[in-house]
Design an enzyme around this catalytic site. Structure first.
Site, PDB file in Angstrom:
ATOM      1  N   ASP A  51      15.360 -83.396  56.249  1.00  0.00           N
ATOM      2  CA  ASP A  51      13.927 -83.622  56.480  1.00  0.00           C
ATOM      3  C   ASP A  51      13.718 -84.770  57.454  1.00  0.00           C
ATOM      4  O   ASP A  51      12.963 -84.670  58.423  1.00  0.00           O
ATOM      5  CB  ASP A  51      13.209 -83.984  55.163  1.00  0.00           C
ATOM      6  CG  ASP A  51      13.093 -82.835  54.192  1.00  0.00           C
ATOM      7  OD1 ASP A  51      12.049 -82.181  54.177  1.00  0.00           O
ATOM      8  OD2 ASP A  51      14.044 -82.611  53.438  1.00  0.00           O
ATOM      9  N   THR A  86      12.327 -77.449  50.786  1.00  0.00           N
ATOM     10  CA  THR A  86      13.327 -78.502  50.559  1.00  0.00           C
ATOM     11  C   THR A  86      14.047 -78.340  49.219  1.00  0.00           C
ATOM     12  O   THR A  86      15.269 -78.493  49.135  1.00  0.00           O
ATOM     13  CB  THR A  86      12.665 -79.892  50.623  1.00  0.00           C
ATOM     14  OG1 THR A  86      12.124 -80.093  51.929  1.00  0.00           O
ATOM     15  CG2 THR A  86      13.673 -80.992  50.327  1.00  0.00           C
TER      16      THR A  86
END
Length: 272
Positions: A51, A86
């Site tokens: 990320d 995620t």
């Protein structure tokens, strides 16, 4: 700026190239074996090293090429999700993961890029990994084969990690033949355009504008529709709140059928 087709095409071309690079970063972090996971707000709201690296890569690349562009402008706004899905990324469900770059003009999503870093990852050791899907309203969407669910079938795709009673009530009201619970808004829209699902139903706050901007463009470019649960179009100007507080309803075809089945109790609970 966005009134110039040349500038828009340059921006989309850059986003395409940047998204491909981002996909490489996502795969590299997995290969290195250290995901660097931290919790942002709760155990299901995670952030990884991928990320962080992808966010920096995308923002810095766009800033270099378009120095007057404010990421997340003026009339032109770029919405970036460096790693959509995620939680699934941390659990090895790699086909759920996407990188999303959406471009909006005067509050409307007009162009989008979706990179799927692990597309084809189950096809064997010699498979070429990854693909990039892109689209512009009025031009079309590219990088995939458009398919539809067989006529008469009602297959719902919905959240895997943010389930609650509202979500379950709304999904049940659709009278589905099957329910797919997967991660990532980008992944769910890909399921719609590739004939794996009929409708994406998420009757809850949770996803944000950077989750829906790019996928919405891809869907709209091939004749689909994405709104909140009330049927309102989503707005993407820079002042808008980031949370899609009234959920998401999206279909490739037969939008009115699914919209008509959203329970009033669900609508009452979700304030736009």
């Amino acid at each position: 700026m966005a009134s110039s087709p040349t500038v828009l095409m340059r921006l989309v071309a850059s986003a395409y190239s940047i998204a491909q690079k981002a996909g490489t970063i996502v795969r590299r972090v997995i290969a290195e074996g250290d995901l660097g996971i931290i919790e942002k707000t709760c155990a299901t709201d995670l952030q990884t090293k991928a990320d962080r690296l992808v966010q920096v890569s995308i923002c810095s690349s766009l800033a270099r090429k378009f120095p007057k562009l404010t990421i997340i402008g003026e009339e032109l706004v770029v919405w970036v999700d460096p790693l959509d899905g995620t939680k699934e990324y941390t659990e090895g469900l790699l086909d759920n993961v996407t990188v999303l770059i959406g471009i909006a003009y005067e509050g409307k999503a007009i162009a989008g890029v979706i990179n799927q870093p692990y597309y084809n990852y189950q096809a064997g050791p010699d498979a070429v990994l990854g693909r990039t899907i892109w689209g512009i309203l009025g031009l079309g969407a590219f990088g995939f084969q458009l398919k539809e669910v067989p006529a008469g079938k009602h297959i719902i795709t919905t959240t895997r990690s943010h389930d609650n009673q509202l979500v379950r009530d709304c999904v049940t009201a659709m009278n589905p033949d099957d329910v797919l619970r997967v991660g990532g808004a980008g992944n769910k829209i890909i399921q719609l355009i590739e004939g794996k699902a009929s409708a994406y139903v998420f009757a809850s706050p949770g996803c944000k504008k950077w989750d829906t901007c790019a996928p919405e463009v891809i869907l709209h470019a091939v004749g689909g529709k994405l709104t909140d649960i009330h049927g309102n179009a989503l707005q993407y100007n820079k002042e808008v709140k980031h949370m899609n507080s009234a959920g998401v309803l999206a279909t490739l075809r037969n939008y009115d059928y699914y919209a008509s089945r959203v329970p009033q109790s669900v609508k009452n609970a979700l304030v736009p």
